[in-house]
Design an enzyme around this catalytic site. Structure first.
Site, PDB file in Angstrom:
ATOM      1  N   TYR A  24      -2.252  -1.134  10.345  1.00 52.37           N
ATOM      2  CA  TYR A  24      -2.471  -1.651   9.014  1.00 52.37           C
ATOM      3  C   TYR A  24      -1.058  -1.197   8.267  1.00 52.37           C
ATOM      4  O   TYR A  24      -0.664  -1.969   7.542  1.00 52.37           O
ATOM      5  CB  TYR A  24      -3.762  -0.751   8.547  1.00 52.37           C
ATOM      6  CG  TYR A  24      -3.798  -0.977   6.816  1.00 52.37           C
ATOM      7  CD1 TYR A  24      -4.407  -2.274   6.330  1.00 52.37           C
ATOM      8  CD2 TYR A  24      -3.389  -0.268   6.117  1.00 52.37           C
ATOM      9  CE1 TYR A  24      -4.552  -2.181   4.799  1.00 52.37           C
ATOM     10  CE2 TYR A  24      -3.596  -0.127   4.427  1.00 52.37           C
ATOM     11  CZ  TYR A  24      -4.338  -1.182   3.972  1.00 52.37           C
ATOM     12  OH  TYR A  24      -4.385  -1.303   2.902  1.00 52.37           O
ATOM     13  N   SER A  48       0.794  -1.234  -0.010  1.00 53.10           N
ATOM     14  CA  SER A  48       0.173   0.021  -0.019  1.00 53.10           C
ATOM     15  C   SER A  48       0.877   1.150  -0.014  1.00 53.10           C
ATOM     16  O   SER A  48       1.921   1.248   0.474  1.00 53.10           O
ATOM     17  CB  SER A  48      -0.746  -0.273   1.244  1.00 53.10           C
ATOM     18  OG  SER A  48      -1.505   1.010   1.567  1.00 53.10           O
TER      19      SER A  48
END
Length: 286
Positions: free
Chosen positions: A191, A178
């Site tokens: 995350y 990401s």
């Protein structure tokens, strides 16, 4: 600038993760943009988180390019069946497999089912993930940390370990990281940490498997319109999702899927240990 000038999507939210693509407005765009050219002819791919969002777009594009696809999902049965229909519409074969990749036993079972159905495995896409925003680090419980890491990085280990005996010379592994691994995210600490771990996993595994002529690469999407977004954020945050990118909008899954196709096929035969960055111009990659 008024808030309305930053609006990119209709305000909406979903009550639980994983989110459902069937409940999104507008629906994410998964449709491949170009005719297939056989770049994955007779290949078999396993895509975790393949029921919706980026995973759906990847599965459909792979099918258009000639692949058979196994998709793994947690419990989003309706979305998974729709993805199966779309893969079959492209002329591909598809098997859907429900379960939690954080469970190593299930990871082995998912790979075994893929081999049973298709006889081999050529491309592994580690893509499933979850996220749980918190405004303060003190709000992140040990249970949440464990859960996020179990899905987002432990699951990648489990599925890859299960797949390794079946991956031959010329196979490809593609790991979804990401933009948050590179620029951070103040409300997605756990995350972002898992996505940073995936970058290191990607580089290290690429070095390990180069001698076997198995390539390992990653994709680091920016803000992409997937079910994870309305099932993670409140309606006001969803309304302006992606507005802070230089392109001033979120990306669509079919704008990300070609990165996976490139890394899966022979077009990228001299690339391993790398990460592609479809992120709307967020110049943070390194």
């Amino acid at each position: 600038m008024s808030p309305d000038q930053n609006q990119t999507l209709p305000p909406q939210t979903q009550e639980q993760q994983p989110g459902r693509e069937t409940q999104m407005n507008p629906r994410p765009d998964y449709e491949p943009r170009y005719p297939g050219s056989g770049r994955l002819k007779d290949k078999v791919a396993l895509v975790t988180g393949g029921d919706s969002g980026i995973g759906r777009a990847v599965a459909v594009l792979f099918a258009r390019e000639g692949a058979s696809v196994a998709i793994v999902y947690l419990n989003e049965g309706e979305d998974a069946q729709e993805t199966k229909r779309l893969v079959e519409r492209e002329g591909g074969r598809c098997v859907t497999i429900a379960g939690d990749i954080g469970d190593p036993g299930f990871a082995r079972a998912a790979v075994d089912r893929t081999i049973k159905e298709f006889g081999k495995l050529d491309v592994l896409v580690n893509n499933a993930a979850e996220q749980h925003p918190k405004k303060d680090i003190a709000e992140i419980t040990p249970e949440q940390i464990e859960r996020t890491f179990r899905t987002n990085i432990f699951g990648y280990f489990h599925v890859t370990q299960a797949a390794m005996p079946h991956l031959k010379e010329g196979a490809a592994i593609i790991n979804t990281t990401s933009v948050t691994a590179y620029r951070g995210s103040s409300e997605l600490l756990d995350y972002s940490a898992t996505k940073g771990a995936i970058v290191a996993f990607n580089r290290s595994l690429a070095q390990k498997l180069a001698e076997k002529k198995i390539r390992v690469n990653g994709v680091a999407p920016g803000p992409i319109w997937t079910p994870l977004i309305p099932s993670t954020f409140d309606a006001d945050k969803v309304k302006s999702f992606g507005a802070n990118t230089p392109m001033k909008r979120p990306g669509q899954p079919n704008e990300v899927a070609p990165s996976y196709l490139f890394l899966a096929c022979a077009d990228s035969s001299y690339i391993t240990g790398s990460v592609l960055h479809p992120n709307g111009g967020d110049a943070t990659e390194s």
